[in-house]
Design an enzyme around this catalytic site. Structure first.
Site, PDB file in Angstrom:
ATOM      1  N   SER A  62      14.799 -35.926  51.511  1.00 45.01           N
ATOM      2  CA  SER A  62      13.635 -35.574  52.230  1.00 45.01           C
ATOM      3  C   SER A  62      13.661 -36.452  53.684  1.00 45.01           C
ATOM      4  CB  SER A  62      12.255 -35.938  51.642  1.00 45.01           C
ATOM      5  OG  SER A  62      11.284 -35.801  52.480  1.00 45.01           O
ATOM      6  N   HIS A 110       3.907 -20.514  27.459  1.00 48.86           N
ATOM      7  CA  HIS A 110       2.962 -20.655  28.287  1.00 48.86           C
ATOM      8  C   HIS A 110       2.607 -22.044  29.110  1.00 48.86           C
ATOM      9  CE1 HIS A 110       2.203 -16.448  26.611  1.00 48.86           C
ATOM     10  NE2 HIS A 110       2.346 -17.035  25.246  1.00 48.86           N
TER      11      HIS A 110
END
Length: 447
Positions: A294, A169
């Site tokens: 990028s 989780h």
């Protein structure tokens, strides 16, 4: 305008053409035509081998000349068939007329009417297409899959002893080892691949409505069912589906596509986990000179290969899912929707191969950042609470879970020191305390 990577509508034939070039030999229009020619030629030879009375004079010495028609098949031949199709407006009939012209050239004009004898177009399509899929699986898919599996298995072995904080989780959980986490994917892939081997490459072959009506009425004393099975299974190396309607029922190919989809889903799961590990700084990535991560942020090295793989495998699965759901459905004896969608079989294979190659490339760029693994483990001493409370259970210590819960579910940092101090407060023997203090996040990794 000639087709080029710059003007192709599909990225498979454009941007990614070099990655899927081999698939053209199985799923292009030219390839489909060649497979149809193969089936027609082998069928004629099989009729000669019965032999039908009218074909007894055909010498077996001509068989290799006949096979040369499909073995030497080229773009010029495919174009000739497409030109015939412009007149017939029927793709399989155009193949028949093309072969008849070849028979004339070979001096076999007297036997031309036994080309496509008693067949419907689906006897050709439903053998040609599964044959092309089978060949593509063996020649292209399996080598790509095997290379990726071996890469994953190699990394699992290389990283077998790297302790790692697990997360359930998204939260810190009982530690594991990096190699084991990678090996999970290898085992999943192998189990699903083994299921693929149980799926037959099935083909329909039985005339207009699957009953060999035309064959039976012309030659009632021949066991045409036995002939069809022998032809499909021994000549073509496929499984003969019988009985059928006019078309193959496609249940087996649907199972194949569902199996391929599950394998792709496992790779997507791997892609996402590795992507997450990169974001956690567990891995650095090899930098290739000149590459830009990028357009705005010079420092970035993005996990683009895993993203590319996830996207392409997702597209592949969407199409595989449609094919496996659509193909087994046909109105009564047959409607034409199967023909339309089958022309797209190569598309999910293409996206699958692109996905495999991207994952492979991404895995090859990973650089293990061991200090980060060690740092995360050291920062999460709370994960040894499970080990401590389990040993206390073994010793029948009262309410061990609750005792550890009180220690660990606070906003204060849990350290080696706080764990050691807690152990000292326990009403257990010194031997048990020593046993508990040996446990660390780095060695509590199970089997």
């Amino acid at each position: 305008m000639a087709l080029s990577p710059l003007n192709a509508i599909s990225p498979i034939d454009g941007r990614y053409r070099s990655k899927v070039e081999k698939l053209k030999d199985y799923f292009s229009e030219e390839a489909l035509i060649r497979y149809r020619v193969l089936v027609e030629i082998e069928y004629f030879i099989a009729l000669c081998e019965i032999p039908l009375p009218q074909l007894e004079s055909v010498s077996s010495s001509i068989f290799e000349d006949l096979r040369a028609i499909y073995k030497n098949f080229n773009t010029e031949d495919a174009t000739a068939i497409k030109d015939i199709e412009k007149v017939t407006n029927h793709d399989v009939k155009a193949v028949e007329y093309f072969i008849k012209e070849k028979f004339d050239a070979l001096g076999l004009s007297a036997y031309k009417e036994f080309i496509h004898f008693g067949l419907t177009s689906q006897d050709i399509n439903n053998t040609a297409i599964p044959l092309s899929i089978k060949d593509a699986m063996n020649d292209v898919y399996v080598p790509e899959y095997t290379a990726l599996l071996e890469k994953i298995e190699g990394l699992a072995k290389d990283w077998a002893h790297i302790p790692m904080l697990a997360r359930t989780h998204g939260q810190p959980a009982s530690p594991t080892r990096l190699g084991k986490e990678i090996d999970v994917f290898a085992v999943r892939l192998k189990e699903q691949f083994n299921l693929l081997n149980d799926v037959p490459s099935a083909a329909k072959f039985g005339g207009a409505t699957g009953n060999f009506n035309a064959h039976k009425v012309a030659y009632p004393n021949i066991d045409w069912k036995a002939f069809g099975t022998k032809f499909v299974q021994e000549k073509l190396g496929l499984h003969h589906s019988f009985p059928t309607t006019q078309i193959e029922h496609y249940d087996h190919v649907a199972a194949l596509f569902d199996g391929l989809k599950r394998i792709n889903t496992i790779i997507i799961d791997l892609d996402r986990d590795i992507w997450t590990y990169v974001s956690m700084d567990y891995f650095k990535q090899k930098i290739k000179k000149g590459e830009v991560g990028s357009s705005a942020m010079p420092h970035k090295v993005n996990p683009i290969d895993f993203e590319n793989s996830e996207g392409n495998l997702g597209i592949a699965n969407a199409i595989f899912e449609h094919l496996s759901a659509k193909l087994p459905l046909s109105r009564l004896q047959r409607d034409l929707t199967d023909s339309t969608v089958l022309r797209n079989v190569g598309v999910p294979f293409g996206h699958t191969i692109i996905g495999f190659k991207s994952t492979m490339k991404g895995l090859g760029k990973l650089l293990l950042n061991e200090p980060k693994f060690a740092q995360d483990l050291e920062n999460n001493w709370a994960v040894v609470a499970e080990a401590i409370q389990t040993i206390l259970r073994r010793e029948s210590y009262p309410n061990p879970y609750e005792a550890l819960k009180g220690l660990t579910r606070t906003n204060e940092a849990i350290t080696q020191s706080s764990i050691s101090n807690f152990i000292d407060t326990l009403d257990v023997s010194d031997a048990i305390k020593s046993e508990l203090k040996v446990i660390t996040p780095s060695n509590y990794t199970g089997i």
